[in-house]
Design a protein around this motif. Sequence first.
Motif, short mmCIF file in Angstrom:
data_model
loop_
_atom_site.label_atom_id
_atom_site.label_comp_id
_atom_site.label_asym_id
_atom_site.label_seq_id
_atom_site.Cartn_x
_atom_site.Cartn_y
_atom_site.Cartn_z
N VAL A 102 0.85 -1.19 0.00
CA VAL A 102 0.00 0.00 0.00
C VAL A 102 0.88 1.23 0.00
N GLY A 105 2.50 2.44 3.26
CA GLY A 105 2.42 1.24 4.08
C GLY A 105 3.39 1.25 5.24
N ALA A 215 4.65 3.04 -2.31
CA ALA A 215 4.53 1.64 -1.88
C ALA A 215 5.87 0.96 -2.11
#
Lengths: 479, 203
Positions: A102, A105, A215
Amino acid sequence: MTDFIAHNMAPLMFAGLMLFMLYGYPAAFSLAAVGLFFAVIGIELGLISPDFLGNLTFQLESVLRNDLLLAIPFFTLMGAILERSGLAEDLLEGFGQLFGSVRGGLSYAVILVGAVLGAITGTVAASVIAMGLISLPIMMRYGYNVRHATGVIAASGTITQLIPPSLVLVILADQLGQPVGEMYKGAVGASVVQVLLFMGWVFILSHLRPDHIPALPPEARTLRGWDLASKCIRGMVPSLVLIFIVLGTIFMGLATATEAGAMGVLGAFVLAKLNGKLTWNLTWQGMGTTMRITAMVMMILIGARVFSLVFQGVGGKEWIEGLLTGLPGGVVGFLVFVNIFVFIIAFFLDFFEIAFIIVPLLAPAAEALGINLIWFGVLLGANMQTSFMHPPFGFALFYLRGIAPPSIKSSDIYYGAIPWVVLQLIMVGLLIAFPELVTAFLDKDVVVDPNLEIIVPGMEGLDTLGAPAIDLNQAPSMD
Amino acid sequence: MPALLKFVKAVDGLSRLCGLAANWLVLLATLVCALDALLRYGVSSLLFVARGGGIGSDSVNWLFDVYKENSNSLRDLQLVMFAGMVMLGASWTLKVNEHVRVDLLYTSVSNRTRIWIDLFGTLLFLIPFCILMMALSWPWFLQSWSGNEMSQNAGGMPRWPGKLFVPLGFALILLQGLSEAIKCVAALTGSYRREHAYEKPLQ
């Protein structure tokens, strides 16, 4: 002239406090010196009696024979051991890989790990240093914005001070004369909201500035499937056990915060041993750091007692109360003013000094306005997070500076902290607007008595662990 | 001057010894507190199980009594150790310059000015404070000692050991303060270099 001094001793003494502190000698002794200096003037002017200072021995009693403050060395030692027990490594690697795909993240991972570490320990140093050592290089390598990376690590480490079992809340409970268990319960909602605020900010950033928090590329996500799961389990299982040992036993009323701290130290030793990190050297260093911090903090408290005893003797309590209760806007006006004041004073005093000098002055006024002191304490706790995030006492930033590579500029660390300080202030605003965030978690009428009597009838009277709540308002009378 | 520097060395050594003792008290207090908590869990759950199992309560009650008579000693012991780690450790903390300061001015002035700040601070702030605390706490200790004052907790320890640490600790801080003042003078007049630069303590 003498008349003017005699009538304005309290304001003059407050000004003297600022001057003596700014002089730059260690705060513990400067505080005591302000007290002694004005005690001499007060005695000369006949405001206080010559044997007034004899009351200090009663104050010493409540400082050095205090169950609650005994939690300071325990939580500090626990943090010192956990810092190098390998727990944060496992957590960060696991979560980092889990959220790696993500955008942002790694930031989410840092925030969550900060929250988990916060629920285990009570000191900022352990979280910031561990997360800075592990996550900062990874974030740099994969193109995270420097300011964002340092900011998120400092803020997520600082949240330890809001999440129970936190040392800040122990000391605030002591100074406000409230049970620490209630203080912890009251802080649960605030902690959750603060974590959500941080994650929300990362989410917003991932749309506004996606290039700041990319990401992880697939080749960086080496752990998959069972390996990833086992890494996460290796981090989470000991964390949950430790959270239970420390926080669980407090909430269930099985142990006091102090006992939970001591059990937490044992837990930290066991965990470090299991990870093969426990050495005598580590233990000895932890003991040394803990001793020096405890001695430093307690000397500030003793110095602060000298100051506040004399300050009350010359009518300081009435002066402050008159100032604060006369503010326009009633309770909200008082809270807004107090929080702005604490935010600003945090640029001059560090956390312990605020708690020992300023909070005892504020508490009677808050009580006079009918403010729930648990709510007030959590509010101050949330506010004092900011003092860890800005110069000159921004401990979270110092720790980060201490371990960040030289390529990261100090100015980046300072600027990076700004959005997070704003988020912490938003949290303070939310708490003022919605007291239910705190009060909903409190037992309505049950006063927590952390004993086993509930389980074993017939043990009543066995132990009354409750630390004698220290109430500065009840300083011995002047005669 | 050599005699004074000998004094400095002796005092620094004394503070170091007391600091080492204070280090140990940290670990010991932790272990005592954890033991106290574990014993309480242990005794309580044993009683719980025994009563639940219908075993005659006499067979376990003695255990409970033993615990009840001694648990407050453990609690008092922790508090004495706490007073010890603070009062014995404070002088060593002063020696290694780890008492936190409001350093807005302190960090922005020259090294020489800092030495002056420390010298005056020690003479005007620290030493009077220590003398006052010693003067107040010594009779306080004596009273407890001669009256054999006991803890308010049933079955607890005598109170004087914890109280003794206060005058003792402030005497140590006073000595260490004198030692620091001598170092300041030596640094101002000669080539003595103070070894511990001020750094913000970890927290």
